[in-house]
Design a protein around this motif. Structure first.
Motif, PDB file in Angstrom:
ATOM      1  N   LEU A 134      -3.637  18.855  18.591  1.00  0.00           N
ATOM      2  CA  LEU A 134      -2.893  20.083  18.320  1.00  0.00           C
ATOM      3  C   LEU A 134      -2.140  19.981  16.998  1.00  0.00           C
ATOM      4  N   GLY A 135      -1.640  18.759  16.659  1.00  0.00           N
ATOM      5  CA  GLY A 135      -0.976  18.574  15.377  1.00  0.00           C
ATOM      6  C   GLY A 135      -1.929  18.804  14.210  1.00  0.00           C
ATOM      7  N   LEU A 136      -3.153  18.266  14.292  1.00  0.00           N
ATOM      8  CA  LEU A 136      -4.154  18.492  13.237  1.00  0.00           C
ATOM      9  C   LEU A 136      -4.561  19.962  13.170  1.00  0.00           C
ATOM     10  N   LEU A 137      -4.629  20.579  14.340  1.00  0.00           N
ATOM     11  CA  LEU A 137      -4.959  22.006  14.373  1.00  0.00           C
ATOM     12  C   LEU A 137      -3.873  22.816  13.676  1.00  0.00           C
ATOM     13  N   SER A 138      -2.616  22.407  13.899  1.00  0.00           N
ATOM     14  CA  SER A 138      -1.502  23.086  13.230  1.00  0.00           C
ATOM     15  C   SER A 138      -1.582  22.893  11.713  1.00  0.00           C
ATOM     16  N   ASP A 192       4.751  26.132   5.988  1.00  0.00           N
ATOM     17  CA  ASP A 192       5.549  24.899   6.018  1.00  0.00           C
ATOM     18  C   ASP A 192       5.862  24.482   7.451  1.00  0.00           C
ATOM     19  N   ALA A 193       6.205  25.458   8.295  1.00  0.00           N
ATOM     20  CA  ALA A 193       6.504  25.137   9.688  1.00  0.00           C
ATOM     21  C   ALA A 193       5.286  24.525  10.386  1.00  0.00           C
ATOM     22  N   LEU A 194       4.105  25.097  10.104  1.00  0.00           N
ATOM     23  CA  LEU A 194       2.889  24.565  10.713  1.00  0.00           C
ATOM     24  C   LEU A 194       2.550  23.184  10.155  1.00  0.00           C
ATOM     25  N   TRP A 195       2.742  22.987   8.842  1.00  0.00           N
ATOM     26  CA  TRP A 195       2.483  21.664   8.259  1.00  0.00           C
ATOM     27  C   TRP A 195       3.421  20.605   8.864  1.00  0.00           C
ATOM     28  N   LEU A 196       4.702  20.958   8.926  1.00  0.00           N
ATOM     29  CA  LEU A 196       5.688  19.983   9.397  1.00  0.00           C
ATOM     30  C   LEU A 196       5.526  19.656  10.886  1.00  0.00           C
ATOM     31  N   ALA A 197       4.872  20.529  11.671  1.00  0.00           N
ATOM     32  CA  ALA A 197       4.629  20.237  13.091  1.00  0.00           C
ATOM     33  C   ALA A 197       3.730  19.008  13.264  1.00  0.00           C
ATOM     34  N   SER A 257       2.402  13.491  15.441  1.00  0.00           N
ATOM     35  CA  SER A 257       1.897  12.147  15.129  1.00  0.00           C
ATOM     36  C   SER A 257       2.797  11.075  15.721  1.00  0.00           C
ATOM     37  N   LEU A 258       4.111  11.259  15.603  1.00  0.00           N
ATOM     38  CA  LEU A 258       5.036  10.269  16.147  1.00  0.00           C
ATOM     39  C   LEU A 258       4.921  10.177  17.663  1.00  0.00           C
ATOM     40  N   VAL A 259       4.813  11.334  18.340  1.00  0.00           N
ATOM     41  CA  VAL A 259       4.661  11.333  19.796  1.00  0.00           C
ATOM     42  C   VAL A 259       3.364  10.625  20.188  1.00  0.00           C
ATOM     43  N   MET A 260       2.278  10.919  19.467  1.00  0.00           N
ATOM     44  CA  MET A 260       0.997  10.283  19.753  1.00  0.00           C
ATOM     45  C   MET A 260       1.082   8.760  19.607  1.00  0.00           C
ATOM     46  N   LEU A 261       1.731   8.289  18.547  1.00  0.00           N
ATOM     47  CA  LEU A 261       1.842   6.854  18.320  1.00  0.00           C
ATOM     48  C   LEU A 261       2.646   6.181  19.429  1.00  0.00           C
ATOM     49  N   VAL A 262       3.737   6.815  19.839  1.00  0.00           N
ATOM     50  CA  VAL A 262       4.556   6.245  20.915  1.00  0.00           C
ATOM     51  C   VAL A 262       3.750   6.152  22.215  1.00  0.00           C
ATOM     52  N   PRO A 272      17.618  25.115   1.641  1.00  0.00           N
ATOM     53  CA  PRO A 272      16.409  25.068   2.480  1.00  0.00           C
ATOM     54  C   PRO A 272      15.187  24.572   1.724  1.00  0.00           C
ATOM     55  N   ALA A 273      15.074  24.985   0.453  1.00  0.00           N
ATOM     56  CA  ALA A 273      13.914  24.558  -0.321  1.00  0.00           C
ATOM     57  C   ALA A 273      13.910  23.043  -0.508  1.00  0.00           C
ATOM     58  N   VAL A 274      15.104  22.459  -0.843  1.00  0.00           N
ATOM     59  CA  VAL A 274      15.186  21.015  -1.053  1.00  0.00           C
ATOM     60  C   VAL A 274      14.945  20.273   0.261  1.00  0.00           C
ATOM     61  N   VAL A 275      15.582  20.736   1.353  1.00  0.00           N
ATOM     62  CA  VAL A 275      15.405  20.083   2.651  1.00  0.00           C
ATOM     63  C   VAL A 275      13.941  20.115   3.079  1.00  0.00           C
ATOM     64  N   THR A 276      13.302  21.302   2.874  1.00  0.00           N
ATOM     65  CA  THR A 276      11.884  21.403   3.240  1.00  0.00           C
ATOM     66  C   THR A 276      11.032  20.474   2.384  1.00  0.00           C
ATOM     67  N   GLY A 277      11.316  20.422   1.089  1.00  0.00           N
ATOM     68  CA  GLY A 277      10.540  19.552   0.206  1.00  0.00           C
ATOM     69  C   GLY A 277      10.701  18.084   0.547  1.00  0.00           C
ATOM     70  N   LEU A 278      11.932  17.677   0.939  1.00  0.00           N
ATOM     71  CA  LEU A 278      12.152  16.276   1.278  1.00  0.00           C
ATOM     72  C   LEU A 278      11.635  15.918   2.673  1.00  0.00           C
ATOM     73  N   ALA A 279      11.403  16.937   3.535  1.00  0.00           N
ATOM     74  CA  ALA A 279      10.920  16.659   4.887  1.00  0.00           C
ATOM     75  C   ALA A 279       9.550  15.985   4.861  1.00  0.00           C
ATOM     76  N   TYR A 280       8.711  16.364   3.863  1.00  0.00           N
ATOM     77  CA  TYR A 280       7.375  15.763   3.785  1.00  0.00           C
ATOM     78  C   TYR A 280       7.430  14.263   3.482  1.00  0.00           C
ATOM     79  N   PRO A 281       8.109  13.826   2.431  1.00  0.00           N
ATOM     80  CA  PRO A 281       8.150  12.381   2.187  1.00  0.00           C
ATOM     81  C   PRO A 281       8.856  11.607   3.293  1.00  0.00           C
ATOM     82  N   VAL A 282       9.909  12.200   3.882  1.00  0.00           N
ATOM     83  CA  VAL A 282      10.593  11.510   4.972  1.00  0.00           C
ATOM     84  C   VAL A 282       9.648  11.331   6.165  1.00  0.00           C
ATOM     85  N   GLY A 283       8.900  12.407   6.510  1.00  0.00           N
ATOM     86  CA  GLY A 283       7.936  12.313   7.612  1.00  0.00           C
ATOM     87  C   GLY A 283       6.852  11.289   7.335  1.00  0.00           C
ATOM     88  N   ASP A 284       6.352  11.284   6.084  1.00  0.00           N
ATOM     89  CA  ASP A 284       5.317  10.305   5.736  1.00  0.00           C
ATOM     90  C   ASP A 284       5.851   8.882   5.813  1.00  0.00           C
TER      91      ASP A 284
END
Length: 679
Positions: free
Chosen positions: A77-81, A106-111, A116-121, A169-181
């Motif tokens: 479902l994450g890849l589908l999102s 962005d919301a769909l990408w960040l999902a 991924s984290l839930v799957m790994l756990v 919001p723009a900065v927080v959204t932009g930083l969410a990607y590197p933090v998630g990675d």
């Protein structure tokens, strides 16, 4: 994993198609082959097809196979999102200069990141077992060090671009990607560490897929921050490749990994290398300023390395204590062992005084071998455990109990007011057990320091001598009295049979020595030779004294006498080992004997010796149904039946013994006799 043949074929076809399309897409976006129209087609449609294919493989896996269904459903479902986010962005926002930020895409990408984290756990809980604390720390150290490097090398420009204190919001959204990675990279490295850096193929493919996605995001963000990003970049091939790799990982064989037990070099290298990397980053910060996230992660890595060092020290201390305990403990009974006894004696003997003496008592079980033979070794082990517990209870408060091996026990005692005899008597009582058909007792020997001994070796030697002297007296008394009673019974019933048994026993003793027997084994053979016809007590005289051949019914009675003899002997614990030899004394080497039809080396060696000696003595003695034959003729008959009725090795031993006996008799006859002076 169980996959139906039809499903396996369809899966292979789909994988081949996806691989070919992925290869074509990679070549096109890297070279621009076919021109702008082909690029637009590939970027607009094939890109989404590949993204949805990766999600489809994960969802297919979740539907087809029940095991680990939930983690692959979540990541599917994450890849589908993620694929839906690309589709939404390309159709709704790509050409809109006023597109909202953050957007629905962005919301769909960040999902993708929480999925991924839930799957790994979930996969960690399913596939990794019994990981030690040090391995978890290794994984965490590797994860933090990896994210520190990524923050310094890849995401530094992006983090700086946000500006200190800018939480729009723009900065927080932009930083969410590197933090998630960074979180996903750290999680993967931690999982690899917990597996002892042997993750297996499924984890490697999955980790590669997540790492490719993180690399694509990092390159995209850096190029965007530098203003050099363009839509026709080869980087576009990394996202669908990541999706397909995750889908491929879903179909890899499941391997339940246990934490490795060995402390290999690579496990030691993880904290060392990561610590050096952190030191290098902190040192580099003095020459070229790094971002605060990198510095924080480096400091955390060093702190974790210190914790890891302390944990390893504690683990090693526990292992050392456990090894020391095992080295000084008998594994069966839990009592202290011989090594512990020697250590305790070396420590305690010099401190013994006349007022406060130290006693050493050795104990050896009587009847334990017969108990093992009758009930089996597991039952024998259980008996040793029970006796060890009783001995430990008997000496508690007065000394220590030990098991020296086999059926030997020991106690180091401080007699005190109770006196040595009372304590030794309690130990003897504790080391005894009896029941229907068995009796286990103990022989003992004790020595007192400093009155009799002053060192450990001397104490053990004297106690051992006294124990075996008592054991010999005990065995001789019980066994000989029982044997004498039985032989007297035979003598009263059949005086001639008693003489035959004596002759068989004498020859069996000589043959046993010729075959290398000694001690209890030789004693058992001699007794079995004396008592092998004990069961004939129950055979009618009419059969025993019949002058002609026996009929089938009479032979049926006769063949039962070995079983009857065994049954009688089993009633005497001191003769249990003899009973087994008596039962098999009429078996044949070729398997045609009775009562069990044993053949070859299935027959106990003692029984084979008795059989040959019995046959020889029978042939050289007068019987109601025939006259005796000479010894040379009897020996020739034994040699003729060697390999069929008799064991060839035993027959050869009998031949050697008889040849020596005959040679000695001939020499005695030829020796000149002394003439009396009176003559």
């Amino acid at each position: 994993m169980e996959v139906l043949p039809r499903q396996r074929f369809a899966l292979r076809v789909c994988w081949c198609a996806a691989a070919l399309l992925m290869a074509a897409f990679t070549v096109q976006v890297s070279t621009g082959a076919g021109g702008g129209a082909v690029t637009s087609l590939f970027q607009g449609y094939l890109y989404s097809v590949l993204q949805f294919a990766g999600a489809g493989f994960c969802l297919w896996r979740a539907v087809a196979i029940q095991k680990e269904r939930l983690p692959w459903l979540v990541i599917g479902l994450g890849l589908l999102s993620w694929a839906a986010a690309d589709l939404v962005w390309s159709t709704a926002y790509a050409d809109d200069p006023n597109a909202p930020y953050p957007s629905i895409a962005d919301a769909l990408w960040l999902a993708w990141y929480p999925a991924s984290l839930v799957m790994l756990v979930l996969l960690v809980r399913s596939r990794l077992r019994n990981a030690r604390g040090s391995l978890w720390l290794d994984g965490l150290i590797g994860a933090v060090a990896t994210t520190a490097i990524a923050a310094a090398v890849v995401y530094g420009p992006v983090i700086h671009e946000g500006g200190a204190g800018d939480l729009s919001p723009a900065v927080v959204t932009g930083l969410a990607y590197p933090v998630g990675d960074l979180l996903l990279l750290g999680m993967i490295v931690a999982i690899f560490g917990v597996s002892g850096w042997r993750p297996g193929r499924a984890w490697i493919v999955l980790g590669l897929g997540l790492a490719v996605n993180a690399a694509a995001d990092g390159i995209y963000l850096v190029l965007t921050a530098e203003g050099t990003w363009h839509e026709e970049s080869w980087v576009n091939a990394l996202w669908p490749a990541s999706s397909l790799l995750v889908g491929l990982a879903a179909w890899q064989p499941i391997r339940l990994a246990s934490a490795p037990r060995d402390q290999s070099v690579r496990l030691v290298l993880v904290p060392v290398v990561c610590g050096l990397v952190s030191v290098a980053l902190l040192a580099y910060d003095h020459y070229s300023h790094l971002n605060g996230l990198t510095l924080s992660l480096s400091a955390i890595t060093l702190l974790l390395v210190l914790v890891r060092t302390a944990l390893v020290f504690a683990e090693n201390q526990n292992v050392l204590a456990h090894s020391r305990h095992e080295a000084l403990t008998d594994p069966l009974t839990g009592l202290r062992n011989r090594r512990s006894l020697m250590s305790d004696l070396e420590h305690e003997l010099p401190e013994a005084t006349v007022e406060q003496p130290l006693a050493l008592a050795l104990f050896d079980l009587d009847g334990f071998k017969e108990y093992n033979d009758a009930f089996g070794h597991p039952a024998g082990d259980g008996l040793l455990v029970r006796l060890g517990e009783r001995l430990d209870d008997a000496v508690r408060g007065h000394g220590c109990a030990y098991r020296l091996g086999g059926d030997e026990f020991c106690a180091m005692l401080h007699p005190g007011p109770a006196g040595l005899d009372v304590l030794v008597g309690a130990c003897v009582a504790a080391l005894g057990e009896h029941g229907e058909g068995f009796e286990v007792t103990t022989s003992h020997g004790a020595v007192l320091a400093p009155a009799e001994v002053t060192n450990a070796t001397e104490a053990l030697q004297i106690a051992d001598r006294r124990m075996y002297a008592r054991k010999g007296d005990r065995r001789l008394s019980a066994g000989r009295q029982t044997r004498d009673v039985l032989l007297r019974s035979l003598s009263e019933r059949q005086p001639d049979l008693h003489v035959h048994l004596r002759g068989t026993a004498d020859l069996a003793l000589l043959v046993g020595r010729e075959l290398g027997m000694h001690g209890d084994e030789l004693d058992d053979v001699a007794r079995a030779a004396e008592l092998h016809d004990l069961g004939k007590i129950a055979i009618p005289d009419a059969i025993l004294q019949k002058s002609g051949p026996l009929d089938e019914t009479e032979w049926g009675f006769m063949r039962r006498h070995t079983i009857i003899g065994e049954r009688i002997l089993l009633a005497a614990p001191a003769l249990r080992s003899v009973a087994r030899l008596v039962r098999s004394s009429h078996e044949r080497w070729d398997g045609d004997g009775y009562p069990d039809g044993l053949a070859g080396e299935q027959i106990p060696l003692g029984s084979r010796v008795v059989a040959v000696c019995d046959a020889f003595d029978a042939m050289t003695s007068n019987r109601p149904y025939r006259q005796r034959i000479g010894e040379p003729a009897a020996l020739a008959e034994l040699l003729r039946c060697s390999g069929s009725q008799f064991d060839p090795e035993v027959v050869d031993a009998v031949a050697r013994v008889l040849e020596r006996e005959m040679a000695a008799a001939a020499e005695e006859r030829l020796r000149p006799r002394a003439v009396s002076p009176a003559a």
